[in-house]
Motif scaffolding. Structure first.
Motif, PDB file in Angstrom:
ATOM      1  N   GLN A   1      -2.901   0.652  -3.625  1.00 13.72           N
ATOM      2  CA  GLN A   1      -4.432   1.717  -4.061  1.00 13.72           C
ATOM      3  C   GLN A   1      -4.585   2.476  -5.629  1.00 13.72           C
ATOM      4  O   GLN A   1      -5.349   2.430  -5.855  1.00 13.72           O
ATOM      5  CB  GLN A   1      -4.614   2.051  -2.775  1.00 13.72           C
ATOM      6  N   ALA A   2      -3.643   3.286  -5.412  1.00 17.82           N
ATOM      7  CA  ALA A   2      -3.425   4.479  -6.398  1.00 17.82           C
ATOM      8  C   ALA A   2      -3.347   3.179  -7.868  1.00 17.82           C
ATOM      9  O   ALA A   2      -3.757   3.532  -8.787  1.00 17.82           O
ATOM     10  CB  ALA A   2      -2.018   4.664  -6.686  1.00 17.82           C
ATOM     11  N   ARG A   3      -2.440   2.281  -8.224  1.00 18.74           N
ATOM     12  CA  ARG A   3      -2.784   1.533  -8.838  1.00 18.74           C
ATOM     13  C   ARG A   3      -4.074   0.692  -9.330  1.00 18.74           C
ATOM     14  O   ARG A   3      -4.313   0.048 -10.318  1.00 18.74           O
ATOM     15  CB  ARG A   3      -1.915   0.577  -9.649  1.00 18.74           C
TER      16      ARG A   3
ATOM     17  N   PRO B   1     -10.489   0.409  -2.909  1.00 18.99           N
ATOM     18  CA  PRO B   1     -10.073   1.501  -4.339  1.00 18.99           C
ATOM     19  C   PRO B   1     -10.943   0.933  -5.205  1.00 18.99           C
ATOM     20  O   PRO B   1     -10.919   2.250  -6.074  1.00 18.99           O
ATOM     21  CB  PRO B   1      -8.763   1.557  -3.966  1.00 18.99           C
TER      22      PRO B   1
ATOM     23  N   GLU C   1       0.935  -1.480   0.170  1.00 18.61           N
ATOM     24  CA  GLU C   1       0.309  -0.243   0.183  1.00 18.61           C
ATOM     25  C   GLU C   1       1.052   1.162  -0.048  1.00 18.61           C
ATOM     26  O   GLU C   1       0.473   2.212  -0.728  1.00 18.61           O
ATOM     27  CB  GLU C   1      -0.792  -0.411   1.314  1.00 18.61           C
ATOM     28  N   ARG C   2       1.891   0.815   0.801  1.00 20.28           N
ATOM     29  CA  ARG C   2       2.475   2.641   0.923  1.00 20.28           C
ATOM     30  C   ARG C   2       3.512   2.857  -0.682  1.00 20.28           C
ATOM     31  O   ARG C   2       4.056   4.051  -1.196  1.00 20.28           O
ATOM     32  CB  ARG C   2       3.568   2.440   1.874  1.00 20.28           C
TER      33      ARG C   2
ATOM     34  N   GLY D   1       1.951   2.608  -3.356  1.00 19.12           N
ATOM     35  CA  GLY D   1       1.099   2.547  -4.177  1.00 19.12           C
ATOM     36  C   GLY D   1      -0.222   1.798  -5.125  1.00 19.12           C
ATOM     37  O   GLY D   1      -0.353   1.852  -5.815  1.00 19.12           O
TER      38      GLY D   1
ATOM     39  N   ARG E   1      -7.377   2.243  -8.589  1.00 23.43           N
ATOM     40  CA  ARG E   1      -7.407   2.912  -9.234  1.00 23.43           C
ATOM     41  C   ARG E   1      -7.473   2.797 -10.798  1.00 23.43           C
ATOM     42  O   ARG E   1      -8.192   3.548 -11.205  1.00 23.43           O
ATOM     43  CB  ARG E   1      -7.973   4.277  -8.029  1.00 23.43           C
ATOM     44  N   ALA E   2      -5.897   3.350 -10.566  1.00 23.30           N
ATOM     45  CA  ALA E   2      -5.484   3.301 -12.109  1.00 23.30           C
ATOM     46  C   ALA E   2      -6.265   2.902 -12.884  1.00 23.30           C
ATOM     47  O   ALA E   2      -6.522   2.735 -14.224  1.00 23.30           O
ATOM     48  CB  ALA E   2      -4.213   3.634 -12.405  1.00 23.30           C
TER      49      ALA E   2
ATOM     50  N   ALA F   1     -13.458   3.978  -7.032  1.00 21.61           N
ATOM     51  CA  ALA F   1     -13.169   4.821  -8.280  1.00 21.61           C
ATOM     52  C   ALA F   1     -13.934   4.491  -9.806  1.00 21.61           C
ATOM     53  O   ALA F   1     -14.312   5.078 -10.238  1.00 21.61           O
ATOM     54  CB  ALA F   1     -11.566   4.027  -9.017  1.00 21.61           C
TER      55      ALA F   1
END
Length: 217
Positions: free
Chosen positions: A75-77, A125, A70-71, A73, A79-80, A129
């Motif tokens: 969750q960001a991936r 996440p 998670e640190r 990224g 979402r993307a 999104a």
């Protein structure tokens, strides 16, 4: 009756909101002493129990790995990834996860997913999104629905697996009352409940998509 003093320790410990691990350890110690065991014998029982169930502590190795991902990224991936799938909605995503959770639990793979392993770092996440692309929704509500989806999938899917603890518990209770039922039959009759749970929660997810669609109009 003094052996039951451990139950009192547990009740008081939880009531006063002490550390659960310390409460359980103190209750076990009190119970052992009340049963006439010396402190070293109680400690030996603790060591034996830990050695016999040491696989349970494997979760403490998994959680730091998830935290590092998670640190980095994760969750960001996630979402993307959802942002690039135009036809995917929050309801469809969660319905797919519900089906996966039920099928995997029916095969006995109850620990393959869960709140810590998949819902928090991935499913929630991704659902957020998808909901944002549909018009936006309360993130806390989406996370709650994602967690509920995992609960429903696991709860109604695991009883289909013949060797799960709940099936064995039901068989033991029924045998105690004189009703002899094979575990296989209990598993078979869990299938209609699992199908009904999928349809009911699937309808809730469909209504979620409908509400999000109305917000974009």
């Amino acid at each position: 009756m003094l052996v039951l003093s451990g139950v009192v320790v547990i009740a008081l410990g939880f009531l006063l909101r002490f550390n659960p691990l310390l409460v359980i350890a103190a209750a076990a110690l009190v119970t052992g002493l009340a049963a006439g065991l010396d402190p070293m014998a109680v400690l030996a029982r603790f060591g034996h129990a830990f050695n016999e169930t040491r696989y349970v502590t494997a979760i403490y190795m998994v959680l730091p790995v998830i935290g590092l991902l998670e640190r980095a990224g994760l969750q960001a991936r996630a979402r993307a990834l959802v942002a690039g799938l135009r036809g995917l909605t929050a309801g469809r995503l969660l319905a797919g996860y519900l089906l996966f959770r039920q099928l995997s639990a029916a095969l006995g793979l109850t620990a393959i997913a869960g709140h810590a392993q998949t819902v928090r770092p991935l499913v929630a996440p991704m659902a957020e999104a998808a909901a944002d692309r549909q018009g936006g929704a309360d993130p806390e509500r989406i996370r709650a629905i994602a967690a509920a989806t995992d609960n429903i999938g696991l709860f109604f899917g695991e009883d289909i697996f013949i060797a799960i603890g709940s099936i064995l518990l039901m068989k033991g209770v029924l045998d105690g009352y004189g009703y002899h039922v094979e575990p296989f039959h209990l598993s078979i009759w869990a299938i209609p409940a699992a199908i009904a749970a999928f349809l009911i929660h699937g309808a809730r997810l469909w209504l979620l998509d409908r509400r999000l669609a109305r917000q974009t109009r």
